[in-house]
Design an enzyme around this catalytic site. Sequence first.
Site, PDB file in Angstrom:
ATOM      1  CG  ASN A   9      -1.809   1.218   1.392  1.00  0.00           C
ATOM      2  OD1 ASN A   9      -1.763   2.056   0.541  1.00  0.00           O
ATOM      3  ND2 ASN A   9      -2.443   1.507   2.483  1.00  0.00           N
ATOM      4  CE  LYS A  11      -0.228   3.001   4.747  1.00  0.00           C
ATOM      5  NZ  LYS A  11       0.020   3.101   6.361  1.00  0.00           N
ATOM      6  CG  HIS A  95      -5.856   1.840   5.215  1.00  0.00           C
ATOM      7  ND1 HIS A  95      -5.311   2.744   5.915  1.00  0.00           N
ATOM      8  CD2 HIS A  95      -4.749   1.083   4.919  1.00  0.00           C
ATOM      9  CE1 HIS A  95      -4.065   2.637   6.499  1.00  0.00           C
ATOM     10  NE2 HIS A  95      -3.847   1.452   5.927  1.00  0.00           N
ATOM     11  CD  GLU A  97      -2.756   5.423   6.863  1.00  0.00           C
ATOM     12  OE1 GLU A  97      -2.907   5.331   5.509  1.00  0.00           O
ATOM     13  OE2 GLU A  97      -1.860   4.856   7.395  1.00  0.00           O
ATOM     14  CD  GLU A 167      -3.457  -2.309   7.034  1.00  0.00           C
ATOM     15  OE1 GLU A 167      -2.471  -2.793   6.556  1.00  0.00           O
ATOM     16  OE2 GLU A 167      -4.092  -1.538   7.004  1.00  0.00           O
ATOM     17  N   GLY A 173       2.537   2.085  11.030  1.00  0.00           N
ATOM     18  CA  GLY A 173       3.634   3.310  10.812  1.00  0.00           C
ATOM     19  C   GLY A 173       4.178   3.458  12.316  1.00  0.00           C
ATOM     20  CB  SER A 213       5.248  -2.005  11.985  1.00  0.00           C
ATOM     21  OG  SER A 213       4.788  -0.774  12.316  1.00  0.00           O
TER      22      SER A 213
HETATM   23  P1  13P Z   1       3.017   0.173   7.723  1.00  0.00           P
HETATM   24  O1  13P Z   1       3.496  -0.951   7.138  1.00  0.00           O
HETATM   25  O2  13P Z   1       3.962   1.496   7.167  1.00  0.00           O
HETATM   26  O3  13P Z   1       2.888   0.239   9.271  1.00  0.00           O
HETATM   27  O4  13P Z   1       1.463   0.569   7.040  1.00  0.00           O
HETATM   28  C1  13P Z   1       0.689  -0.551   7.183  1.00  0.00           C
HETATM   29  C2  13P Z   1      -0.636  -0.380   6.440  1.00  0.00           C
HETATM   30  O5  13P Z   1      -1.237   0.825   6.547  1.00  0.00           O
HETATM   31  C3  13P Z   1      -0.769  -1.075   5.021  1.00  0.00           C
HETATM   32  O6  13P Z   1      -2.051  -0.591   4.733  1.00  0.00           O
END
Ligand code: 13P
Length: 251
Positions: A9, A11, A95, A97, A167, A173, A213
């Site tokens: 992803n 982002k 997601h 976010e 997740e 993150g 992560s």
């Molecule tokens: P990270 O791997 O940066 O923690 O992000 C995970 C994520 O949100 C994948 O959709």
Amino acid sequence: MRKKLIAGNWKMFKKIGEAQSLIKEIAQGAGDLGGVELLVCPPYTALNAASEARKGTQIKVGAQDLHWEEQGAFTGKISWDMIRDTGAEYVIIGHSEQRTYFHETDDTVNKKTKTALKGGLIPVICVGETLAERDGNRTMDVVSTQTKKAFEGITKEDATKCVIAYEPVWAIGTGRNATPEQAQEVHAGIRALIQSLYDASVAEGMRILYGGSMKPDNAKSLLTQKDIDGGLIGGASLKADSFLAIARAGL
Ligand code: 13P
């Protein structure tokens, strides 16, 4: 046997040229990775270029969101039809976010999932608890509610096309991944829920990815858990070497 799906992803990272270069680099290093499925999810602006760059490789392309309507006065939004038009085949839905910053709810996740399926896109449906919810022992409640609602009104045949990504919000993150045992427990719980909503064959076929992560140094311990069928990777998917190292851990 469920084939592992290693998904990046991206982002809000990677312009068109960067996306093309990254896909080329991943493809060049993926010679030994026939045993896993590779997916990258660039921003909308790079979807078409990514779909062109992936031609002749094993890499698939997905979007990071969609609107549930096919067209209309929805400034800033993108429909399944537009996503398909770029050549993408997958779409991330729900997601955290999106849930945190852009008013995504279990209801909009359900609508988007239905629309994606109708449009022939493979949904990657994200679920996960916050730190306060985990600390309050509500992880499985939260994840079950999100999952149940996402699949509301979805037929068994359509459900078999879906991918789920667990997740934990507190792991995204932050550099703090769920332990393999913590993740496995939730994945097994999600699979049991899918069995209760549909049947054992749907549950056994459903790919449930872990995200939060995931890095080259923890990927193997997560990906060898019985119910972890791949990863949805943020930060570590932005460089070919770390993405490929994670994918190799899934072999
Ligand atoms: P990270 O791997 O940066 O923690 O992000 C995970 C994520 O949100 C994948 O959709």
